[in-house]
Design a protein around this motif. Structure first.
Motif, PDB file in Angstrom:
ATOM      1  N   ALA A 226       7.746 -13.838  28.997  1.00  0.00           N
ATOM      2  CA  ALA A 226       6.736 -14.513  28.191  1.00  0.00           C
ATOM      3  C   ALA A 226       5.324 -14.083  28.539  1.00  0.00           C
ATOM      4  CB  ALA A 226       6.866 -16.028  28.349  1.00  0.00           C
ATOM      5  N   HIS A 227       5.160 -13.294  29.618  1.00  0.00           N
ATOM      6  CA  HIS A 227       3.840 -12.861  30.036  1.00  0.00           C
ATOM      7  C   HIS A 227       3.875 -11.394  30.442  1.00  0.00           C
ATOM      8  CE1 HIS A 227       3.844 -17.242  30.547  1.00  0.00           C
ATOM      9  NE2 HIS A 227       2.543 -17.190  30.331  1.00  0.00           N
ATOM     10  N   THR A 228       2.704 -10.811  30.514  1.00  0.00           N
ATOM     11  CA  THR A 228       2.587  -9.393  30.857  1.00  0.00           C
ATOM     12  C   THR A 228       1.383  -9.197  31.765  1.00  0.00           C
ATOM     13  OG1 THR A 228       3.557  -8.720  28.744  1.00  0.00           O
ATOM     14  CG2 THR A 228       2.317  -7.053  29.963  1.00  0.00           C
ATOM     15  N   TRP A 229       1.576  -8.396  32.798  1.00  0.00           N
ATOM     16  CA  TRP A 229       0.461  -7.974  33.638  1.00  0.00           C
ATOM     17  C   TRP A 229      -0.147  -6.712  33.013  1.00  0.00           C
ATOM     18  CZ3 TRP A 229      -1.222 -10.015  38.409  1.00  0.00           C
ATOM     19  CH2 TRP A 229      -0.454 -11.070  38.902  1.00  0.00           C
ATOM     20  N   GLN A 230      -1.426  -6.766  32.711  1.00  0.00           N
ATOM     21  CA  GLN A 230      -2.162  -5.588  32.266  1.00  0.00           C
ATOM     22  C   GLN A 230      -2.815  -4.969  33.502  1.00  0.00           C
ATOM     23  OE1 GLN A 230      -1.970  -4.257  29.384  1.00  0.00           O
ATOM     24  NE2 GLN A 230      -1.058  -5.887  28.153  1.00  0.00           N
ATOM     25  N   LEU A 231      -2.196  -3.909  34.016  1.00  0.00           N
ATOM     26  CA  LEU A 231      -2.618  -3.309  35.275  1.00  0.00           C
ATOM     27  C   LEU A 231      -3.416  -2.035  35.013  1.00  0.00           C
ATOM     28  CD1 LEU A 231       0.808  -3.677  37.158  1.00  0.00           C
ATOM     29  CD2 LEU A 231      -1.150  -5.250  37.210  1.00  0.00           C
ATOM     30  N   ARG A 232      -4.369  -1.757  35.923  1.00  0.00           N
ATOM     31  CA  ARG A 232      -5.213  -0.569  35.805  1.00  0.00           C
ATOM     32  C   ARG A 232      -5.124   0.233  37.104  1.00  0.00           C
ATOM     33  NH1 ARG A 232      -8.970  -0.634  31.760  1.00  0.00           N
ATOM     34  NH2 ARG A 232     -10.308   0.772  32.967  1.00  0.00           N
ATOM     35  N   ASP A 233      -5.209   1.565  36.944  1.00  0.00           N
ATOM     36  CA  ASP A 233      -5.146   2.494  38.071  1.00  0.00           C
ATOM     37  C   ASP A 233      -3.902   2.212  38.920  1.00  0.00           C
ATOM     38  OD1 ASP A 233      -5.755   4.457  39.867  1.00  0.00           O
ATOM     39  OD2 ASP A 233      -7.396   3.371  40.844  1.00  0.00           O
ATOM     40  N   VAL A 234      -2.740   2.484  38.318  1.00  0.00           N
ATOM     41  CA  VAL A 234      -1.454   2.101  38.893  1.00  0.00           C
ATOM     42  C   VAL A 234      -0.787   3.320  39.523  1.00  0.00           C
ATOM     43  CG1 VAL A 234       0.757   1.007  38.433  1.00  0.00           C
ATOM     44  CG2 VAL A 234      -1.255   0.360  37.083  1.00  0.00           C
ATOM     45  N   ARG A 235      -0.279   3.146  40.724  1.00  0.00           N
ATOM     46  CA  ARG A 235       0.530   4.158  41.397  1.00  0.00           C
ATOM     47  C   ARG A 235       1.915   3.566  41.648  1.00  0.00           C
ATOM     48  NH1 ARG A 235      -4.227   3.944  43.914  1.00  0.00           N
ATOM     49  NH2 ARG A 235      -3.342   2.784  45.675  1.00  0.00           N
ATOM     50  N   VAL A 236       2.950   4.252  41.165  1.00  0.00           N
ATOM     51  CA  VAL A 236       4.323   3.770  41.245  1.00  0.00           C
ATOM     52  C   VAL A 236       5.146   4.742  42.081  1.00  0.00           C
ATOM     53  CG1 VAL A 236       6.364   3.034  39.970  1.00  0.00           C
ATOM     54  CG2 VAL A 236       4.094   2.712  38.961  1.00  0.00           C
ATOM     55  N   THR A 237       5.875   4.214  43.037  1.00  0.00           N
ATOM     56  CA  THR A 237       6.811   5.000  43.848  1.00  0.00           C
ATOM     57  C   THR A 237       8.208   4.439  43.620  1.00  0.00           C
ATOM     58  OG1 THR A 237       5.113   5.362  45.525  1.00  0.00           O
ATOM     59  CG2 THR A 237       7.388   5.792  46.160  1.00  0.00           C
ATOM     60  N   ARG A 238       9.135   5.306  43.212  1.00  0.00           N
ATOM     61  CA  ARG A 238      10.495   4.867  42.916  1.00  0.00           C
ATOM     62  C   ARG A 238      11.471   5.538  43.886  1.00  0.00           C
ATOM     63  NH1 ARG A 238      10.231   2.183  38.104  1.00  0.00           N
ATOM     64  NH2 ARG A 238       8.518   2.754  36.704  1.00  0.00           N
ATOM     65  N   TRP A 239      12.435   4.736  44.348  1.00  0.00           N
ATOM     66  CA  TRP A 239      13.498   5.218  45.215  1.00  0.00           C
ATOM     67  C   TRP A 239      14.808   5.247  44.420  1.00  0.00           C
ATOM     68  CZ3 TRP A 239       9.392   2.565  47.116  1.00  0.00           C
ATOM     69  CH2 TRP A 239       8.801   3.044  48.292  1.00  0.00           C
ATOM     70  N   PRO A 240      15.181   6.387  43.866  1.00  0.00           N
ATOM     71  CA  PRO A 240      16.462   6.443  43.141  1.00  0.00           C
ATOM     72  C   PRO A 240      17.629   6.305  44.109  1.00  0.00           C
ATOM     73  CG  PRO A 240      15.017   8.293  42.574  1.00  0.00           C
ATOM     74  CD  PRO A 240      14.435   7.637  43.782  1.00  0.00           C
TER      75      PRO A 240
END
Length: 393
Positions: A226-240
């Motif tokens: 029902a809600h959303t974070w509007q994020l700026r300057d985002v760095r994502v690290t994923r561990w497959p």
């Protein structure tokens, strides 16, 4: 027989109305005087403390005075039981010293009736304290925090920051998202946001770092998003899967903007980044339930909730504690000595209330027991003293 009985009842009702007006007038004015004296003292101390920041980030003397005024409702809420105790002791001791209370007792004002009169007034004082703590104080605290945030360009939540957690059903299974917020900007945006994604076994799958973000409602979405974070300057690290054994490499992503869905409501996020003193009773209850659902420690907020619920009733306890002073003989000490005794009782009540709260957190006591123990102890003390004085003095 009927006419004399009706005349007698009418006369007793008129006398009780006069007695009630006399007691209530003296007690209310005494409580108001004591409360104003304490508020003036604390206002002076808080204003001197605020003056130290004048000249920093554009803060002026008028803003310091405004900020101090916004702290007055919180001070009044904290001081009401003490003001009720000291004011009632002063009023009753003065009536006893001038023999007015003795005359009232001779005229038929028994102990039970005197106690009921004061307890009725105590209910009014409790209602006033509840309204002050539930509506006026949170509004003033939030206004003061907003003013401070604008003047300082934001607020720092410390090295630990504010932590939130949510469980969400995803196509990959149940995921646990742990969020950390380090500060709040002057425009209300959250800054230095960290989001960690774990699976049901506790394995870390992704880490998201954003410079700032804002929680906005998303109309038309499902109830669980029902809600959303509007994020700026985002760095994502994923561990497959297999990244820990070297079979699959880590994936790093960078986004100038990113919409991240969440089940957390705006009220929960606001409660997490707000001071616990600025939260209303309803907000404390909602946030405590959220923490329990997310398997987080909620005892601090539950204890504050029960203290907020039970604290106004301390005014009734203080009224009962002050009544025995009216039955002390004038030779047992002057008004000043009795007022001093009332101040010591009030200070001991505040100290015991704070100590019980800290001990409850340390020893994991039941929140409502830790919150009600000081008032229950002093109520028993007052009733025992009242019964002893009425019977033997």
């Amino acid at each position: 027989m009927v006419a004399p009985l009706a005349h007698r009842l009418d006369w007793e009702g008129h006398c009780m109305k006069t007695v009630r007006r006399l007691l209530y007038r003296d007690v209310v004015w005494s409580v108001v005087f004591v409360a104003l004296a304490f508020l003036s003292l604390f206002f002076f101390i808080d204003f001197l403390d605020a003056l130290e920041k004048v000249g920093r980030r554009g803060q002026s003397v008028w803003l310091a005075a405004l900020y101090t005024l916004l702290e007055v409702p919180g001070r009044l809420y904290e001081l009401m039981p003490i003001a009720v105790l000291i004011g009632t002791i002063y009023a009753m001791a003065r009536l006893a010293q001038s023999s007015e209370f003795t005359i009232l007792r001779t005229g038929g004002l028994g102990p039970g009736r005197a106690l009921s009169l004061l307890l009725n007034l105590g209910l009014v004082m409790s209602a006033f304290t509840f309204v002050t703590g539930e509506y006026v104080t949170p509004w003033a605290e939030q206004s003061a925090n907003s003013l401070r945030t604008r003047l300082e360009g934001g607020s720092d939540l410390g090295q630990i920051g504010a932590w939130l957690r949510e469980h969400r059903q995803t196509p990959q299974g149940v995921r646990v998202f742990t969020l950390n917020v380090r500060g709040v900007q002057a425009d209300g945006k959250l800054q230095d946001i960290h989001i960690f994604e774990h699976d049901a076994q506790g394995l870390l799958h992704s880490r998201l770092e954003a410079a700032s973000g804002r929680l906005v409602p998303t109309p038309g979405e499902a109830a669980d998003h029902a809600h959303t974070w509007q994020l700026r300057d985002v760095r994502v690290t994923r561990w497959p899967l297999g990244a820990a054994t070297g079979e699959a490499p880590l994936r790093n992503e960078h986004h100038a903007e990113l919409a991240w869905p969440t089940t957390l409501s705006a009220n929960v996020v606001e409660a997490a980044v707000s001071s616990i003193d600025s939260m209303s009773t309803l907000d404390l209850w909602r946030y405590s339930r959220h923490l329990n659902r997310q398997e987080q420690t909620a005892q601090r907020y539950e204890l504050q909730f029960w203290r907020r619920v039970l604290y106004p009733f301390a005014c009734i306890v203080m009224m009962a504690l002050a009544l025995p002073f009216a039955y002390l003989h004038a030779r047992a000490g002057g008004v000043s000595l009795k007022v001093f005794g009332g101040i010591m009782l009030g200070i001991s009540f505040v100290l015991l209330n704070n100590v019980a709260g800290h001990l409850g957190l340390l020893n994991n006591w039941t929140p409502w027991l830790a919150a009600s123990a000081p008032s229950a102890l002093y109520l028993g003390l007052s009733l025992a003293a009242f019964g002893w004085l009425v019977r033997y003095r």
